[in-house]
Design a protein around this motif. Structure first.
Motif, PDB file in Angstrom:
ATOM      1  N   ASP A  25       0.976  -1.525   0.042  1.00 26.24           N
ATOM      2  CA  ASP A  25       0.241   0.346   0.066  1.00 26.24           C
ATOM      3  C   ASP A  25       1.087   1.554   0.367  1.00 26.24           C
ATOM      4  OD1 ASP A  25      -2.928   0.885   0.130  1.00 26.24           O
ATOM      5  OD2 ASP A  25      -1.350   2.384   1.961  1.00 26.24           O
ATOM      6  N   TYR A  30       2.432   1.771  -3.306  1.00 27.22           N
ATOM      7  CA  TYR A  30       1.403   1.643  -4.520  1.00 27.22           C
ATOM      8  C   TYR A  30       0.584   3.552  -4.510  1.00 27.22           C
ATOM      9  CZ  TYR A  30      -3.208   3.127  -6.508  1.00 27.22           C
ATOM     10  OH  TYR A  30      -4.421   3.498  -7.486  1.00 27.22           O
ATOM     11  N   TYR A  52      -1.716  -5.823  -4.345  1.00 29.73           N
ATOM     12  CA  TYR A  52      -1.239  -5.220  -5.222  1.00 29.73           C
ATOM     13  C   TYR A  52      -3.141  -5.210  -6.032  1.00 29.73           C
ATOM     14  CZ  TYR A  52      -1.213  -2.079  -8.917  1.00 29.73           C
ATOM     15  OH  TYR A  52      -1.737  -1.442  -9.759  1.00 29.73           O
ATOM     16  N   ASN A  56      -5.388  -4.019  -3.092  1.00 29.19           N
ATOM     17  CA  ASN A  56      -5.974  -2.990  -2.910  1.00 29.19           C
ATOM     18  C   ASN A  56      -6.553  -2.164  -4.393  1.00 29.19           C
ATOM     19  OD1 ASN A  56      -4.638  -0.096  -3.240  1.00 29.19           O
ATOM     20  ND2 ASN A  56      -3.194  -0.878  -1.861  1.00 29.19           N
ATOM     21  N   VAL A  75      -5.838   2.088   0.076  1.00 32.24           N
ATOM     22  CA  VAL A  75      -6.366   1.435   1.477  1.00 32.24           C
ATOM     23  C   VAL A  75      -5.987   2.766   1.996  1.00 32.24           C
ATOM     24  CG1 VAL A  75      -6.720  -0.350   3.279  1.00 32.24           C
ATOM     25  CG2 VAL A  75      -6.063  -0.593   0.568  1.00 32.24           C
TER      26      VAL A  75
END
Length: 257
Positions: free
Chosen positions: A91, A94, A157, A160, A206
């Motif tokens: 996360d 990301y 992922y 997510n 998230v």
């Protein structure tokens, strides 16, 4: 296991369809006009192509991450705590992948299709570039080099992105204290807004804590105007997916910001 994959995916698609139909009913009943017929079919066409791309590129993603996992100085054990660590790490990575995708033109060429939707609804969630899987594993290499299992990274992922499906809606208002911890529909509406105050804000997948930590958080204070700052792009899924690359190589690329 594969014999169960088909029915499992069908149940997921059926569930998503029910949610979309419920949102359409909500929009119609409350005269919200969050759906446009042409754009909805465009979203579904892009979604179909993205699903095909996942089939084509999953092996490649695992191969890339698997390579760096093998050369990592150590390997973490496969247990629930390591999966949680992997999920949080993914996360965090990301967040930076997403943030850089808004500030570096080569990555914006991949990402702008997602922001080209002029309406915020659940079908716009998977308005994703069919080639994004080619570059996404690169940003998760640090997790692989940290000894996290490759499949844990990929699953994190995928989860997510699955979570973000539920963020693309106007049905849900602000969620109180949760706005400080996780990405919510309100926070994500801000991210999709082309209002000057909303540009390049709320990149979290998230968790929203990364945005708060790195000063990119913006609460929803005015009604978002959705779409690119350059205006309407197209209903043609091929134009939506590939126009960014055409603009990049022709020198006409403009960032949303």
């Amino acid at each position: 296991m594969r014999q169960y994959a088909g029915p499992y995916k069908l149940w997921i698609l059926a569930f998503l369809l029910v949610l979309v139909l419920a949102e359409i009913a909500w929009s119609w009943k409350n005269d919200k006009k969050v759906y446009d017929i042409k754009e909805t079919f465009s979203n579904l066409s892009v979604f179909a192509g993205f699903q095909l791309s996942k089939i084509l590129f999953t092996g490649y993603q695992l191969a890339v991450l698997g390579f760096f996992t093998r050369i990592a100085p150590f390997s973490l054990p496969r247990n629930s705590w390591v999966f949680l660590l992997t999920f949080i790490t993914a996360d965090f990575l990301y967040y930076w992948f997403h943030r850089i995708s808004h500030s570096w033109k080569p990555l914006w060429a991949f990402h702008q299709v997602h922001h080209s939707a002029m309406h915020m609804n659940l079908t716009s969630a998977y308005r994703l570039n069919w080639l994004s899987a080619v570059i996404s594993p690169i940003f998760f290499i640090p997790a692989a080099l940290s000894g996290m299992p490759a499949d844990f990274i990929v699953i994190s992922y995928v989860l997510n992105l699955a979570y973000q499906f539920f963020l693309h809606t106007e049905v849900v208002g602000k969620m109180g204290i949760m706005e400080k911890i996780i990405d919510t529909p309100s926070s994500h509406r801000v991210h999709h807004g082309s209002n000057p105050i909303y540009i390049d804000k709320n990149f979290g997948g998230v968790l929203i804590i990364w945005d708060r930590l790195f000063k990119t958080y913006q609460p929803e204070t005015e009604k978002p105007n959705y779409g690119l700052t350059t205006g309407f792009m197209s209903y043609n899924p091929f134009v939506l997916v590939f126009k960014g690359f055409v603009e990049l190589f022709s020198g006409k690329m403009k960032l949303k910001s």
